[in-house]
Design an enzyme around this catalytic site. Structure first.
Site, short mmCIF file in Angstrom:
data_model
loop_
_atom_site.label_atom_id
_atom_site.label_comp_id
_atom_site.label_asym_id
_atom_site.label_seq_id
_atom_site.Cartn_x
_atom_site.Cartn_y
_atom_site.Cartn_z
N HIS A 1 0.81 -1.21 0.00
CA HIS A 1 0.00 0.00 0.00
C HIS A 1 0.85 1.27 0.00
CE1 HIS A 1 0.86 0.90 4.25
NE2 HIS A 1 0.91 -0.43 4.36
N HIS B 1 12.23 -1.27 -12.37
CA HIS B 1 12.00 -2.71 -12.49
C HIS B 1 12.06 -3.31 -11.09
CE1 HIS B 1 13.35 -6.75 -14.48
NE2 HIS B 1 12.41 -6.92 -13.58
#
Length: 173
Positions: free
Chosen positions: A103, A112
């Site tokens: 979150h 990446h």
């Protein structure tokens, strides 16, 4: 094929764009040809991308929250990856297989997050940053732009300088 991560390119008839002769014109109307001039203006790069539409691809087995989650164009969320509420993923990112983005994370453009990497809540990952296989970022840490985080690294403090960090805890090498 389960999804497509390839760009959709306009027909060749639309290339080069009208008024462009396959290069960039400066104020004198000449074509720039040197790499130095191209780097300074960025013009050649823009021409190469004119007419390209990028898809955002989310694998069917990925779990992506619909609660205030944003995923930028050209990004890919691979199989079994998890993206939890209020995560913001930039453009052209890869959230690889079985990675977890918790979150309130912020992931910059062209980042990446490798296979099995885990990013705790409220983590910020900068642009052009690579988080290695199985790396872990503790809650509330930031990693600056242009970093490489080694495989298995554990990030427990902010990384404020570009470069490569490895180990437990993460240290710049």
């Amino acid at each position: 094929m389960l999804f497509s991560a390839y760009p959709s390119i306009l027909p060749a008839a639309s290339w080069p764009p009208a008024g462009k002769a396959g290069g960039c014109s400066d104020e004198r109307g000449s074509i720039q040809k040197t790499q130095k001039e191209t780097r300074q203006t960025g013009c050649l790069l823009r021409l190469q991308l004119d007419g390209v539409r990028w898809y955002t691809a989310i694998h069917p087995t990925a779990v992506v929250s619909q609660l205030n989650t944003q995923i930028g164009e050209g990004s890919v969320v691979m199989a079994n990856a998890v993206v939890n509420p209020s995560a913001h993923i930039g453009k052209h990112c890869i959230i690889n297989t079985s990675a977890v983005v918790e979150h309130d994370n912020r992931i910059g453009d062209f980042a990446h997050v490798s296979v099995g990497a885990k990013l705790g809540g409220t983590v910020s990952i900068g642009d052009h940053t690579w988080v290695g296989i199985g790396a872990t970022a503790s809650n509330n840490v930031s990693v600056c732009d242009h970093c490489m985080i080694g495989a298995g690294t554990v990030i427990i403090h902010d990384i404020k300088e570009s470069g490569t960090s490895v180990g437990i805890p993460a240290r710049k090498i």
